[in-house]
Design an enzyme around this catalytic site. Structure first.
Site, PDB file in Angstrom:
ATOM      1  N   TYR A 180      77.941   2.244 -42.326  1.00  2.46           N
ATOM      2  CA  TYR A 180      79.131   3.007 -42.731  1.00  2.46           C
ATOM      3  C   TYR A 180      80.233   2.836 -41.670  1.00  2.46           C
ATOM      4  CZ  TYR A 180      82.109   6.850 -44.283  1.00  2.46           C
ATOM      5  OH  TYR A 180      83.180   7.602 -44.732  1.00  2.46           O
TER       6      TYR A 180
ATOM      7  N   SER B  28      88.031   5.932 -41.790  1.00  3.41           N
ATOM      8  CA  SER B  28      87.303   7.117 -41.323  1.00  3.41           C
ATOM      9  C   SER B  28      87.474   7.223 -39.818  1.00  3.41           C
ATOM     10  CB  SER B  28      85.805   6.970 -41.646  1.00  3.41           C
ATOM     11  OG  SER B  28      85.053   7.979 -40.998  1.00  3.41           O
TER      12      SER B  28
HETATM   13  N1  LIG Z   1      84.628  13.412 -46.869  1.00  3.56           N
HETATM   14  C1  LIG Z   1      84.706  12.975 -45.608  1.00  3.56           C
HETATM   15  O1  LIG Z   1      84.324  13.678 -44.658  1.00  3.56           O
HETATM   16  C2  LIG Z   1      85.265  11.618 -45.321  1.00  3.56           C
HETATM   17  C3  LIG Z   1      85.527  11.298 -43.979  1.00  3.56           C
HETATM   18  C4  LIG Z   1      86.041  10.055 -43.683  1.00  3.56           C
HETATM   19  C5  LIG Z   1      86.308   9.141 -44.682  1.00  3.56           C
HETATM   20  N2  LIG Z   1      86.040   9.474 -45.984  1.00  3.56           N
HETATM   21  C6  LIG Z   1      86.311   8.465 -47.012  1.00  3.56           C
HETATM   22  O2  LIG Z   1      87.153   9.003 -48.009  1.00  3.56           O
HETATM   23  C7  LIG Z   1      86.876   8.391 -49.271  1.00  3.56           C
HETATM   24  C8  LIG Z   1      86.624   9.470 -50.305  1.00  3.56           C
HETATM   25  O3  LIG Z   1      85.468  10.200 -49.915  1.00  3.56           O
HETATM   26  P1  LIG Z   1      85.111  11.634 -50.525  1.00  3.56           P
HETATM   27  O4  LIG Z   1      84.569  12.432 -49.421  1.00  3.56           O
HETATM   28  O5  LIG Z   1      86.222  12.123 -51.354  1.00  3.56           O
HETATM   29  O6  LIG Z   1      83.845  11.223 -51.423  1.00  3.56           O
HETATM   30  P2  LIG Z   1      83.437  11.603 -52.909  1.00  3.56           P
HETATM   31  O7  LIG Z   1      82.013  11.182 -53.028  1.00  3.56           O
HETATM   32  O8  LIG Z   1      83.804  12.994 -53.229  1.00  3.56           O
HETATM   33  O9  LIG Z   1      84.356  10.616 -53.781  1.00  3.56           O
HETATM   34  C9  LIG Z   1      84.132   9.230 -53.787  1.00  3.56           C
HETATM   35  C10 LIG Z   1      84.421   8.708 -55.181  1.00  3.56           C
HETATM   36  O10 LIG Z   1      84.212   7.287 -55.170  1.00  3.56           O
HETATM   37  C11 LIG Z   1      83.571   6.932 -56.375  1.00  3.56           C
HETATM   38  N3  LIG Z   1      82.866   5.667 -56.219  1.00  3.56           N
HETATM   39  C12 LIG Z   1      81.777   5.409 -55.436  1.00  3.56           C
HETATM   40  N4  LIG Z   1      81.403   4.133 -55.585  1.00  3.56           N
HETATM   41  C13 LIG Z   1      82.277   3.566 -56.468  1.00  3.56           C
HETATM   42  C14 LIG Z   1      82.387   2.275 -57.022  1.00  3.56           C
HETATM   43  N5  LIG Z   1      81.536   1.293 -56.686  1.00  3.56           N
HETATM   44  N6  LIG Z   1      83.393   2.021 -57.891  1.00  3.56           N
HETATM   45  C15 LIG Z   1      84.263   3.023 -58.250  1.00  3.56           C
HETATM   46  N7  LIG Z   1      84.191   4.271 -57.763  1.00  3.56           N
HETATM   47  C16 LIG Z   1      83.196   4.536 -56.880  1.00  3.56           C
HETATM   48  C17 LIG Z   1      82.618   8.095 -56.648  1.00  3.56           C
HETATM   49  O11 LIG Z   1      82.176   8.119 -58.001  1.00  3.56           O
HETATM   50  C18 LIG Z   1      83.470   9.277 -56.246  1.00  3.56           C
HETATM   51  O12 LIG Z   1      84.206   9.766 -57.347  1.00  3.56           O
HETATM   52  C19 LIG Z   1      85.675   7.470 -49.029  1.00  3.56           C
HETATM   53  O13 LIG Z   1      86.122   6.153 -48.830  1.00  3.56           O
HETATM   54  C20 LIG Z   1      85.076   8.026 -47.764  1.00  3.56           C
HETATM   55  O14 LIG Z   1      84.325   7.060 -47.053  1.00  3.56           O
HETATM   56  C21 LIG Z   1      85.532  10.685 -46.326  1.00  3.56           C
END
Ligand SMILES: NC(=O)c1ccc[n+]([C@@H]2O[C@H](COP(=O)([O-])OP(=O)(O)OC[C@H]3O[C@@H](n4cnc5c(N)ncnc54)[C@H](O)[C@@H]3O)[C@@H](O)[C@H]2O)c1
Length: 268
Positions: free
Chosen positions: A156, A143
């Protein structure tokens, strides 16, 4: 036109939603056999059926990446199905949904965030790297907050800084195995994860509505808009493809300029 991932087997954690789902769809369009690992069964089945509707190949395994027995069992099943893995994308992740300083953060929240975001990558890599006998490519979701911090989400931010270091350490250890390991550092993208943290915490962050907190997030991105899962998935595709064949250990910032610094020329 030749597809970029023809014949490749790709495991994508977190493929039931957001960035992971978009990556799964894009990889399938590029010819990969996609395996989705996620705790969300409904979302996972939706991803798989969207891929199959376009004649792609995909499977869903319900697993929690925090637990080694589940990851080990699922890795064995993938080995039986395909005999190898070429690509691993670690997109499963959780935010610090109970936002607060370290004093305000319950120990269980610390464990959940660190176990999902960091230990999850350790476990999936531990059990899938041995299946990458012809080399491979791993992309971890870090991130922008693994490089700079924000208030009231210390665990986080810590978890994402750890993802960057884990990426580099794995890249060094496995270069000899022809396995490349990179990570992506997104700014804010409109996904279920961010929606949840905003809905739960907007008042504590001093906003009068979720919309005003979204607007504040948007205005912090110099390019004038939030990211989309597609913005990130396209960079992940680049990183796993042969176009990035000499890249390993990189932390690629994809954030519309968010981490560049504060601008004082006025609001947009
Ligand atoms: N959306 C943002 O702004 C953003 C920014 C920086 C980093 N990220 C990172 O990108 C990645 C995806 O985020 P996103 O925004 O698509 O989130 P999201 O919530 O849409 O998707 C995350 C997925 O991870 C799954 N998950 C959570 N815990 C789990 C577990 N213990 N075992 C298996 N699956 C699990 C959830 O069910 C979900 O389907 C994450 O690692 C997040 O930290 C997101």
């Amino acid at each position: 036109m030749t597809k970029k991932l023809n014949g490749k087997v790709a495991v994508i954690t977190g493929g039931s939603s957001g960035i992971g789902r978009e990556t799964a769809l894009l990889f399938a369009e590029e010819g990969a056999k996609v395996v989705v690992w996620d705790i969300d069964e409904k979302g996972g089945e939706d991803t798989v059926s969207a891929i199959r509707k376009k004649a792609g190949e995909a499977r869903f395994f319900k697993i929690d990446v925090r637990f080694s027995a589940e990851v080990e069992k699922a890795a064995k099943e993938v080995a039986q199905l395909y005999g190898k893995v070429d690509i691993l994308v670690n997109s499963a992740g959780v935010h610090q949904y109970r936002a607060g300083s370290v004093v305000e953060t319950p120990e269980e929240e610390y464990d959940k965030v660190m176990d999902t975001n960091v230990k999850g990558i350790f476990l999936t890599s531990k059990y899938l790297i041995p299946l990458m006998s012809d080399g491979g490519s791993i992309v971890n979701l870090a991130s922008a907050w693994g490089t700079i911090v924000s208030n009231k989400v210390p665990i986080y931010c810590t978890s994402k800084a750890a993802v960057i270091q884990l990426t580099k350490a794995m890249a060094l250890d496995h270069a000899v195995d022809k396995i490349r390991v990179n990570c992506v550092c997104p700014g804010t993208c409109k996904t279920a994860m961010v929606e949840k943290i905003i809905n739960l915490n907007y008042k504590d962050f001093g906003f009068d509505s979720p919309d005003s907190m979204w607007e504040s997030r948007r205005s912090n991105h110099p390019m004038g808009r939030l990211g989309t899962p597609t913005d990130i998935a396209k960079v992940i595709l680049f990183l796993v493809s042969d176009d990035a064949s000499w890249m390993t250990g990189s932390a690629i910032i994809v954030d519309g300029g968010y981490t560049l610094g504060k601008s004082f020329v006025g609001k947009r």
